[in-house]
Scaffold this active site. Structure first.
Site, PDB file in Angstrom:
ATOM      1  N   GLY A 134      -2.771  45.918  45.431  1.00  0.00           N
ATOM      2  CA  GLY A 134      -2.926  44.513  45.757  1.00  0.00           C
ATOM      3  C   GLY A 134      -1.793  44.035  46.653  1.00  0.00           C
ATOM      4  O   GLY A 134      -0.736  44.668  46.748  1.00  0.00           O
ATOM      5  N   CYS A 135      -2.006  42.898  47.308  1.00  0.00           N
ATOM      6  CA  CYS A 135      -1.018  42.404  48.279  1.00  0.00           C
ATOM      7  C   CYS A 135       0.252  41.907  47.595  1.00  0.00           C
ATOM      8  O   CYS A 135       1.365  42.326  47.950  1.00  0.00           O
ATOM      9  CB  CYS A 135      -1.639  41.329  49.157  1.00  0.00           C
ATOM     10  SG  CYS A 135      -2.436  39.978  48.268  1.00  0.00           S
ATOM     11  N   PHE A 136       0.130  41.010  46.614  1.00  0.00           N
ATOM     12  CA  PHE A 136       1.311  40.577  45.867  1.00  0.00           C
ATOM     13  C   PHE A 136       1.996  41.786  45.226  1.00  0.00           C
ATOM     14  O   PHE A 136       3.226  41.897  45.218  1.00  0.00           O
ATOM     15  CB  PHE A 136       0.922  39.589  44.774  1.00  0.00           C
ATOM     16  CG  PHE A 136       0.905  38.146  45.186  1.00  0.00           C
ATOM     17  CD1 PHE A 136       1.947  37.587  45.908  1.00  0.00           C
ATOM     18  CD2 PHE A 136      -0.152  37.321  44.832  1.00  0.00           C
ATOM     19  CE1 PHE A 136       1.944  36.250  46.281  1.00  0.00           C
ATOM     20  CE2 PHE A 136      -0.180  35.986  45.192  1.00  0.00           C
ATOM     21  CZ  PHE A 136       0.865  35.445  45.922  1.00  0.00           C
ATOM     22  N   ALA A 137       1.185  42.679  44.666  1.00  0.00           N
ATOM     23  CA  ALA A 137       1.734  43.852  43.980  1.00  0.00           C
ATOM     24  C   ALA A 137       2.576  44.698  44.917  1.00  0.00           C
ATOM     25  O   ALA A 137       3.636  45.209  44.538  1.00  0.00           O
ATOM     26  CB  ALA A 137       0.608  44.682  43.380  1.00  0.00           C
ATOM     27  N   THR A 138       2.125  44.862  46.161  1.00  0.00           N
ATOM     28  CA  THR A 138       2.879  45.655  47.125  1.00  0.00           C
ATOM     29  C   THR A 138       4.244  45.039  47.395  1.00  0.00           C
ATOM     30  O   THR A 138       5.279  45.722  47.321  1.00  0.00           O
ATOM     31  CB  THR A 138       2.086  45.786  48.437  1.00  0.00           C
ATOM     32  OG1 THR A 138       0.869  46.506  48.181  1.00  0.00           O
ATOM     33  CG2 THR A 138       2.887  46.526  49.490  1.00  0.00           C
TER      34      THR A 138
END
Length: 325
Positions: A134-138
């Site tokens: 995921g984007c936030f996760a990255t």
């Protein structure tokens, strides 16, 4: 040439894939699948592609492509793969969240590898199936992984991160209309965002006793793309020690840069880069992590994974220019 198929072709991540892949020196885009736009030019959904690529959306898949990117809504990749079957040699890169967690990684004989190259590069090179992060996760994981590697995550981590409107997807919602989003800001899913699960699993991968709280406040910004994340936690290391550990951790990672200067989101928008800034105040370390949610947070990282899976230099086709103004 690598023959590529894209499923869910009318959304933001698919559009970003098309924009990058049509200039990738080793790729041929075989088909772009969209049942709602079948038979229409790609520029109907992606107007900026007008004059650049002559291709229509299709409602038919080619099951023999070398790799297929799934750009479907969260939870829809499983149902699509149950109804549509690809050749045994076809590699699958899912940009949704269906296979990211360990408990979901095994599906109909396929073992999905979590596609964060900075910690799973060796596994990515060997697999046929990728669960793209995921984007936030990255952004958050790249900020914290060096601390986990050195067993320094022993206190709660406070996270405040703001994403652009494209992070909500192409479908309209109450909070994605221009009249609501413009000159506005809000948080959502405070302390319970769906990306927390994958972040926690990666941290435990490097620091097996990690059990501190990730106190995450996600925000909606009034800009279209990018993520600006700030994180702080307690740490006794000096700034110089931390910089050395971060630089060593990412010394072989071409898309991650470490600095102690103030950074801004335009440095990474429209690129596959992550820039991490470190600041120390007393016994607290402040980590700022910036990425583009559509590139390093989604489509660019998916192409980085594709490059690794096919034995290419991972930067191939990803030398992208930021827009400084």
């Amino acid at each position: 040439m690598i023959n590529v198929g894209i499923i869910g072709g009318s959304g933001y991540t698919a559009g970003e894939l098309i924009r990058i892949l049509m200039y990738h020196p080793k790729v041929n885009i075989d088909f772009v699948y969209s049942t709602t736009n079948a038979g229409k030019p790609l520029s109907v959904a992606h107007q900026d592609l007008m004059g650049d690529i002559e291709m229509n959306f299709t409602a038919e898949i080619n099951p023999n492509v070398n790799v297929v990117f799934l750009c479907l809504g969260h939870g829809k990749s499983i149902s699509f793969l149950k109804e549509n079957h690809f050749a045994s040699h076809t590699k699958i890169i899912d940009l949704g969240n269906d296979f990211r967690l360990n408990k979901d990684a095994h599906f109909e004989g396929k073992d999905f590898v979590y596609g964060l190259p900075e910690i799973n590069k060796a596994e990515i090179k060997k697999t046929n199936y990728i669960a793209n992060p995921g984007c936030f996760a990255t952004a958050i994981q790249l900020a914290l992984l060096p601390l986990a590697k050195h067993n320094l995550l022993n206190n709660d981590v406070h996270i405040n991160a703001t994403t652009g409107s494209t992070g909500a997807g192409v479908s309209l919602s109450e909070t994605s209309h221009f009249s609501w989003r413009n000159n506005n800001m809000s948080h959502y899913k405070a302390f319970e965002h769906q990306h927390l699960g994958e972040i926690g699993e990666s941290l435990v991968q490097l620091q097996d006793d990690f059990d501190s709280e990730l106190l995450f406040i996600p925000n909606r910004g009034d800009f279209p793309r990018g993520i600006f994340a700030t994180l702080y936690t307690l740490c006794d290391d000096s700034l110089e020690q931390l910089v050395a550990k971060y630089e060593d951790f990412y010394k072989d990672e071409p898309f991650v840069t470490i600095t102690t200067t103030n950074i801004n989101m335009k440095q990474v928008v429209q690129t596959n880069k992550c820039i991490i800034s470190l600041l120390k105040k007393g016994n607290r370390v402040l980590i700022t992590s910036i990425i583009d949610n559509l590139t390093k947070g989604a489509s660019g990282q998916a192409i980085q994974n594709m490059n690794l899976m096919f034995g290419l230099e991972e930067t191939t086709g990803l030398h992208l220019k930021p827009s400084g103004f």
